[in-house]
Scaffold this active site. Structure first.
Site, mmCIF file in Angstrom:
data_model
loop_
_atom_site.group_PDB
_atom_site.id
_atom_site.type_symbol
_atom_site.label_atom_id
_atom_site.label_comp_id
_atom_site.label_asym_id
_atom_site.label_seq_id
_atom_site.Cartn_x
_atom_site.Cartn_y
_atom_site.Cartn_z
ATOM 1 N N HIS A 239 -2.591 25.730 -2.486
ATOM 2 C CA HIS A 239 -1.414 26.537 -2.148
ATOM 3 C C HIS A 239 -0.768 26.096 -0.844
ATOM 4 O O HIS A 239 0.383 26.419 -0.567
ATOM 5 C CB HIS A 239 -1.780 28.031 -2.107
ATOM 6 N N ASP B 296 -7.916 26.337 -6.498
ATOM 7 C CA ASP B 296 -7.099 26.213 -5.290
ATOM 8 C C ASP B 296 -7.662 25.096 -4.405
ATOM 9 O O ASP B 296 -8.297 25.343 -3.383
ATOM 10 C CB ASP B 296 -7.072 27.551 -4.556
ATOM 11 N N SER C 193 -6.192 28.979 5.885
ATOM 12 C CA SER C 193 -6.210 28.447 4.538
ATOM 13 C C SER C 193 -6.432 26.949 4.541
ATOM 14 O O SER C 193 -5.914 26.235 5.391
ATOM 15 C CB SER C 193 -4.880 28.700 3.856
#
Length: 308
Positions: free
Chosen positions: A61, A130, A251
């Site tokens: 992402h 992901d 992230s």
């Protein structure tokens, strides 16, 4: 962590460490900041880890809108209000920094390839897969991370009990402000946190994790947004029980097993979550061992064989 359209919840896909502590770069071999370069400004986007001299791991992402343009260089794009993509700036990684304001010579690299896992659903990190790979334009000569199931033999236990530690340059508070500074090269630098942080996060069993996430989705009225939540013990790890947690800006960064008897081994990638450091709101991490074959196929890295 990500932020949903209503700005109600921040997911753990781009976070900093809540209730963490300053970290030493020596304890995090291959630690990197994925950044966008726009004119004289630098913007920290996500974490990443070098797993070989040429390749880094991050979350899908973080780079799902990146594009390779003429000349073979990666650019980050941003989505406008109408959904169209607008070019933002050149993507690069800054490696091995305990403090993003102090980047040494030979530690910053533009990217020549961005490869998102083919099963990843755009804008849906909660659906799983992901994970993405980044190729540097030229080789990094410093230390790299050991990767569970790839460059080291996969762990046979389910991680229940071992010390799991997460690191990143994300926020230290869910609604905390970012930081602005000048880098040593005189560029304006923006990041949730300039100083690398780390924190211990306890392992959470999959069924308990699933129940907690389902309960939070219902409590926050997000059922229409989170329609495709996948929490699988085969491809994901849940960790964190409130207090210490990853947050916006973390992230793509590493979750490692660290016992100090041996070098740290990366077992996960910061993916998503609901809020930062909230009670009974674990972070969800991509389990890297589940993608060893894919990583090997893209990078050419050989999968470690079990000892006889």
């Amino acid at each position: 962590m990500l932020t949903n359209a209503c700005a109600i919840i921040a997911t753990a896909a781009s976070a900093q460490i809540i209730a963490g502590r300053d970290a030493s770069a020596d304890d995090w071999p291959g630690m990197a900041s994925l950044q966008t370069v726009l004119g004289h400004s630098l913007f920290h986007e996500c974490g990443a880890t070098m797993i070989s001299p040429e390749w880094a791991l991050t979350a899908a992402h973080c780079v799902e809108d990146a594009r390779i343009e003429t000349g073979g260089r990666a650019y980050q794009y941003a989505r406008a209000d109408d959904g169209s993509l607008v070019r933002f700036g050149v993507l690069s990684v800054a490696i091995g920094a305990a403090d993003l304001r102090r980047r040494g010579a030979g530690t910053v690299f533009p990217l020549s390839a961005v490869i998102v896992h083919p099963a990843y659903k755009p804008e849906k990190p909660e659906a799983g897969n992901d994970i993405a790979l980044l190729r540097l334009e030229s080789p990094w000569e410093g230390p790299v991370a050991l990767v569970d199931g790839l460059t080291v033999v996969p762990r046979e236990d389910n991680l229940d009990g071992p010390p799991l530690v997460v690191a990143g340059y994300g926020r230290t508070e869910e609604d905390g402000p970012g930081e602005e500074a000048f880098s040593q090269t005189g560029r304006q630098l923006s990041a949730p946190k300039m100083r690398l942080q780390e924190g211990y996060v306890p392992f959470v069993e999959t069924e308990a994790c699933r129940q907690q996430i389902d309960s939070l989705v219902a409590r926050y009225g997000l059922s229409d947004i989170y329609t495709d939540v996948a929490i699988s013990p085969d491809s994901q790890i849940c960790a964190g029980a409130g207090t210490t947690d990853s947050c916006q800006g973390d992230s793509g960064g590493p979750l490692v097993y660290r016992d100090y008897a041996d070098p740290p081994v990366q077992v996960g990638i910061v993916s998503w979550g609901l809020g930062c450091g909230r009670p009974e709101s674990p972070g969800i991490y991509t389990r890297v061992a589940a993608y060893a074959d894919w990583i090997s196929g893209v990078t050419g890295l050989q999968i470690a064989a079990p000892q006889p």
